[in-house]
Design an enzyme around this catalytic site. Structure first.
Site, PDB file in Angstrom:
ATOM      1  N   LYS A 105     -24.252  21.169  15.929  1.00 16.87           N
ATOM      2  CA  LYS A 105     -24.891  22.642  16.049  1.00 16.87           C
ATOM      3  C   LYS A 105     -25.874  22.581  16.676  1.00 16.87           C
ATOM      4  O   LYS A 105     -26.868  21.551  16.788  1.00 16.87           O
ATOM      5  CB  LYS A 105     -25.150  23.143  14.730  1.00 16.87           C
ATOM      6  CG  LYS A 105     -25.221  24.554  14.549  1.00 16.87           C
ATOM      7  CD  LYS A 105     -23.935  25.178  14.383  1.00 16.87           C
ATOM      8  CE  LYS A 105     -23.912  26.747  14.636  1.00 16.87           C
ATOM      9  NZ  LYS A 105     -22.667  27.383  14.314  1.00 16.87           N
ATOM     10  N   GLY A 216     -21.816  43.285   7.458  1.00 13.38           N
ATOM     11  CA  GLY A 216     -22.136  42.739   8.864  1.00 13.38           C
ATOM     12  C   GLY A 216     -21.132  43.499   9.774  1.00 13.38           C
ATOM     13  O   GLY A 216     -19.861  43.524   9.535  1.00 13.38           O
ATOM     14  N   GLY A 218     -21.154  43.113  13.413  1.00 14.46           N
ATOM     15  CA  GLY A 218     -21.204  42.226  14.480  1.00 14.46           C
ATOM     16  C   GLY A 218     -20.127  41.692  15.125  1.00 14.46           C
ATOM     17  O   GLY A 218     -19.032  42.446  14.708  1.00 14.46           O
ATOM     18  N   ASN A 219     -20.323  40.804  15.605  1.00 18.15           N
ATOM     19  CA  ASN A 219     -18.968  40.152  16.348  1.00 18.15           C
ATOM     20  C   ASN A 219     -17.946  40.050  15.393  1.00 18.15           C
ATOM     21  O   ASN A 219     -16.721  40.602  15.538  1.00 18.15           O
ATOM     22  CB  ASN A 219     -19.378  38.957  16.851  1.00 18.15           C
ATOM     23  CG  ASN A 219     -18.201  38.207  17.558  1.00 18.15           C
ATOM     24  OD1 ASN A 219     -16.854  38.288  17.157  1.00 18.15           O
ATOM     25  ND2 ASN A 219     -18.262  37.672  18.866  1.00 18.15           N
ATOM     26  N   GLY A 221     -17.582  40.790  11.961  1.00 19.20           N
ATOM     27  CA  GLY A 221     -17.463  42.002  11.107  1.00 19.20           C
ATOM     28  C   GLY A 221     -16.461  43.012  11.832  1.00 19.20           C
ATOM     29  O   GLY A 221     -15.475  43.497  11.232  1.00 19.20           O
TER      30      GLY A 221
HETATM   31  P1  NAD Z   1     -23.682  39.004  14.917  1.00 21.06           P
HETATM   32  O1  NAD Z   1     -24.969  39.052  15.447  1.00 21.06           O
HETATM   33  O2  NAD Z   1     -22.828  39.452  16.122  1.00 21.06           O
HETATM   34  O3  NAD Z   1     -23.606  40.162  13.535  1.00 21.06           O
HETATM   35  C1  NAD Z   1     -24.098  39.967  12.502  1.00 21.06           C
HETATM   36  C2  NAD Z   1     -24.186  41.323  11.823  1.00 21.06           C
HETATM   37  O4  NAD Z   1     -24.918  40.913  10.649  1.00 21.06           O
HETATM   38  C3  NAD Z   1     -24.838  42.522  12.420  1.00 21.06           C
HETATM   39  O5  NAD Z   1     -24.135  43.393  12.058  1.00 21.06           O
HETATM   40  C4  NAD Z   1     -26.350  42.619  11.586  1.00 21.06           C
HETATM   41  O6  NAD Z   1     -26.719  43.805  11.701  1.00 21.06           O
HETATM   42  C5  NAD Z   1     -25.733  41.923  10.431  1.00 21.06           C
HETATM   43  N1  NAD Z   1     -26.811  41.631   9.367  1.00 21.06           N
HETATM   44  C6  NAD Z   1     -27.926  40.825   9.835  1.00 21.06           C
HETATM   45  N2  NAD Z   1     -28.494  40.795   8.652  1.00 21.06           N
HETATM   46  C7  NAD Z   1     -28.081  41.321   7.609  1.00 21.06           C
HETATM   47  C8  NAD Z   1     -28.355  41.406   6.368  1.00 21.06           C
HETATM   48  N3  NAD Z   1     -29.716  40.907   5.947  1.00 21.06           N
HETATM   49  N4  NAD Z   1     -27.678  42.244   5.595  1.00 21.06           N
HETATM   50  C9  NAD Z   1     -26.524  42.890   6.154  1.00 21.06           C
HETATM   51  N5  NAD Z   1     -26.200  42.729   7.247  1.00 21.06           N
HETATM   52  C10 NAD Z   1     -26.873  42.091   8.147  1.00 21.06           C
HETATM   53  O7  NAD Z   1     -23.073  37.777  14.316  1.00 21.06           O
HETATM   54  P2  NAD Z   1     -21.687  37.063  14.466  1.00 21.06           P
HETATM   55  O8  NAD Z   1     -21.449  36.398  15.522  1.00 21.06           O
HETATM   56  O9  NAD Z   1     -20.945  38.217  13.803  1.00 21.06           O
HETATM   57  O10 NAD Z   1     -21.937  36.199  13.208  1.00 21.06           O
HETATM   58  C11 NAD Z   1     -21.991  36.425  11.925  1.00 21.06           C
HETATM   59  C12 NAD Z   1     -21.874  35.149  10.698  1.00 21.06           C
HETATM   60  O11 NAD Z   1     -20.557  34.740  11.174  1.00 21.06           O
HETATM   61  C13 NAD Z   1     -22.880  34.203  11.050  1.00 21.06           C
HETATM   62  O12 NAD Z   1     -22.844  33.734   9.827  1.00 21.06           O
HETATM   63  C14 NAD Z   1     -22.239  33.286  11.849  1.00 21.06           C
HETATM   64  O13 NAD Z   1     -22.775  32.030  11.944  1.00 21.06           O
HETATM   65  C15 NAD Z   1     -20.803  33.523  11.624  1.00 21.06           C
HETATM   66  N6  NAD Z   1     -19.763  32.857  12.593  1.00 21.06           N
HETATM   67  C16 NAD Z   1     -19.784  33.566  13.723  1.00 21.06           C
HETATM   68  C17 NAD Z   1     -18.767  32.895  14.562  1.00 21.06           C
HETATM   69  C18 NAD Z   1     -18.467  33.816  16.174  1.00 21.06           C
HETATM   70  O14 NAD Z   1     -17.507  33.340  16.503  1.00 21.06           O
HETATM   71  N7  NAD Z   1     -19.363  34.589  16.230  1.00 21.06           N
HETATM   72  C19 NAD Z   1     -17.873  31.842  14.161  1.00 21.06           C
HETATM   73  C20 NAD Z   1     -17.980  31.362  12.892  1.00 21.06           C
HETATM   74  C21 NAD Z   1     -18.952  32.009  12.035  1.00 21.06           C
END
Ligand code: NAD
Length: 414
Positions: A105, A216, A218-219, A221
Site C-alpha cells: 500500500k 458511502g 463514491g466509487n 458505493g
Molecule cells: P470515494 O472517495 O470514491 O468515496 C467515499 C465515499 O464515502 C464518499 O461518498 C464520501 O462522501 C463517503 N464518506 C466519507 N466519509 C464518510 C463518513 N464519515 N460517513 C459516511 N460516508 C463517508 O472512495 P472509494 O474508492 O469508493 O472507497 C471507499 C472504501 O472502499 C475505502 O475504504 C476504500 O479503501 C475501499 N476500497 C476501494 C476500492 C476502489 O477500487 N475504489 C477497492 C477496494 C476497497
C-alpha cells in the site's frame, strides 16, 4: 490495543486465525510485520512559488506469492500504521482471491481537495520518482485508492516509463483506457461487491424484493448501488460524509448521482427522508453495505444492526469486537478481503492484458470478474458452513494458510 486502530485490528484478526490453524509461531511473527517500508519526503513547488514537503509511504507487506500489489492513497490523515495495516489487508485479499500477488500500500499525507491539478501532478510525479526503485511490474504494482484515480496512474506510469526510457504500462493498474487501462476497472470494486450481495441472497435464501442500505456514495458505493439496482434490488438508504437519505419505495442511483453531482451530497434528494449516518447503519434491511471508511461498525453499534447480512465494500469497516457481536447475533458478514476484491481482480486482468499487449472488451472483463468473484464467494461460504466458522474468519483462514504455505515452501526458514 485500541478497538479503533486499523493496524491493531488486522493484527488481532491474524492472531485469532493463527490460533485456529495452529500457525507456526515464527511465521506468525514474520507475517505481523511488513517486509519493507519506505518513507519519502517529497518536495513540491506549489503554485504560489513556495516549497512544500509532503510525507509519502510505500509499504510492502509480503511478496511470497508474487509481486506486491496495492493502491496509493492521498489523504491528510494518512499514517504509517494505517498504510502498514492496508498493505497487510492486501496480502490477504490477493491470497483469498488466489491472485499471483503479495500485498502493498502507498500513501501521501496531503489534502488533494485543496490542491490544484498542477500541484497534484507535481506531487504524483515526484512521489513516483522517489519510490521508482521500490516498485516495478514484477516487484510492486501500485493502483488507485482514496483520492487517486486513472489520472494519477497515468502520471505514475509516465514518470516510471521516462526513467526506464521505454513505455511500461504494467507498472501500475487502474490507468485510463486510452493508455493501456482495462475496460471495467473503475467500476470493478462496486460490481464485485454487488455480485457478493447477490450470492448472499442465494446463500441465505432471502425471498421477495431485496432491500439494501449503502454507506458511502463514491466509487464503490455508487457502482455497487448501480449494479444492484440493475439486478432488481431495492436501495432504501444511501449516505455520504454529509449525511444520509431513506426511502422505503427505493432510490434510483443514476438520478441520485446526478443530484450529488449538482449539489455535492446525496442529502436533499427529492422524495427521500434525511437520516444520519448512524441511522443508516441501523436501518432494517436485508443487506447493509459499508462502502465509505473503516471502523464504522464497532462494539458501540453492532447490537443495533438490523441487516441480515453486511457486505463490506470499504476496507476494515467492522472492528474485531463488532465482528464478534455480529457473529453472536447471526448477522452474516462478507469480509472486505472477499467482498471488495473485484478491484484488485480487474487490476490483475489489466496487468495480464498489459503484459500481453492486449485489450479485452468490457464483456470479456465482466465475464472473468463474475466467474472469479462467484467462485471465491462460494469457496469461502461453503468452507465456513462446513467448518462452523463465520466468513470473516474463513476467508482469513484460507488466505493466511496460502501465504504461510508459500513462505514455508520458499524455504526462508533456517
Ligand atoms: P470515494 O472517495 O470514491 O468515496 C467515499 C465515499 O464515502 C464518499 O461518498 C464520501 O462522501 C463517503 N464518506 C466519507 N466519509 C464518510 C463518513 N464519515 N460517513 C459516511 N460516508 C463517508 O472512495 P472509494 O474508492 O469508493 O472507497 C471507499 C472504501 O472502499 C475505502 O475504504 C476504500 O479503501 C475501499 N476500497 C476501494 C476500492 C476502489 O477500487 N475504489 C477497492 C477496494 C476497497
Amino acid at each position: 490495543m485500541s478497538e479503533f486502530s486499523l493496524l491493531s485490528n488486522v493484527i488481532r484478526d491474524l492472531e485469532y486465525v493463527a490460533g485456529i490453524i495452529e500457525l507456526d509461531r515464527d511465521i506468525l511473527e514474520f507475517l505481523k510485520v511488513p517486509k519493507r517500508v519506505l518513507e519519502v519526503s517529497i518536495p513540491v513547488k506549489m503554485d504560489d512559488g513556495h516549497l512544500e514537503i509532503f510525507t509519502g509511504y510505500r509499504v510492502q507487506h509480503n511478496d511470497a506469492r508474487g509481486p506486491c500489489k496495492g493502491g496509493v492513497r492521498y489523504h491528510p490523515k494518512v499514517t504509517l500504521d494505517e498504510v502498514k495495516a492496508l498493505a497487510m489487508i492486501m496480502t490477504w485479499k490477493c491470497a483469498v482471491h488466489d491472485l499471483p500477488y503479495g500485498g502493498a500500500k502507498g500513501g501521501v499525507v496531503c489534502n488533494p481537495k485543496e490542491m490544484s491539478t498542477e500541484e497534484i501532478e507535481r506531487l504524483t510525479r515526484r512521489y513516483t520518482f522517489m519510490i521508482a526503485d521500490f516498485i516495478g511490474p514484477f516487484r510492486d504494482v501500485p493502483a488507485p485508492d482514496l483520492y487517486t484515480g486513472p489520472r494519477e496512474m497515468a502520471w505514475m506510469m509516465d514518470t516510471y516509463s521516462q526513467l526506464k526510457g521505454y513505455l511500461v504500462p504494467e507498472v501500475v493498474t487502474g490507468k485510463p483506457t486510452c493508455i493501456w487501462g482495462s475496460e471495467g476497472r473503475t467500476g470493478a470494486t462496486g460490481r464485485g461487491v454487488a455480485i457478493c450481495a447477490r450470492e448472499v441472497v442465494k446463500a441465505l435464501n432471502i425471498r421477495g424484493r431485496v432491500t439494501v442500505a449503502i454507506q458511502g456514495f463514491g466509487n464503490v458505493g455508487f457502482n455497487a448501488a448501480k449494479t444492484l439496482y440493475d439486478m432488481g434490488f431495492r436501495i432504501i438508504g444511501v449516505s455520504d460524509s454529509k449525511g444520509g437519505i431513506y426511502s422505503l419505495e427505493g432510490l434510483n442511483p443514476y438520478k441520485l448521482m446526478a443530484h450529488k453531482k449538482a449539489t455535492g451530497s446525496v442529502v436533499g434528494f427529492e422524495g427521500a427522508r434525511t437520516i444520519t449516518n448512524e441511522e443508516l447503519l441501523a436501518l432494517k434491511c436485508d443487506i447493509l453495505i459499508p462502502a465509505a471508511i473503516e471502523n464504522v461498525l464497532t462494539s458501540r453499534n453492532a447490537d443495533i444492526i438490523e441487516a441480515r447480512a453486511v457486505v463490506e465494500g470499504a476496507n476494515g469497516p467492522t472492528t474485531h469486537e463488532a465482528a464478534k457481536i455480529l457473529r453472536e447475533r447471526n448477522v452474516l458478514v462478507v469480509p472486505d478481503i472477499l467482498a471488495n476484491g473485484g478491484g484488485v481482480t480487474v487490476s490483475y486482468l489489466e496487468w495480464i492484458q498489459n503484459l500481453h499487449r492486449e485489450h479485452w472488451s468490457l464483456d470479456e472483463v465482466h465475464k472473468r470478474l463474475e466467474e472469479r468473484m462467484v467462485r471465491v464467494f462460494w469457496e469461502v461460504y461453503k468452507n465456513s458452513v462446513e467448518n462452523g466458522r463465520d466468513m470473516r474468519t474463513e476467508a482469513m483462514v484460507i488466505a493466511v494458510k496460502r501465504v504461510a504455505e508459500a513462505v514455508k515452501t520458499l524455504g526462508i526458514w533456517p
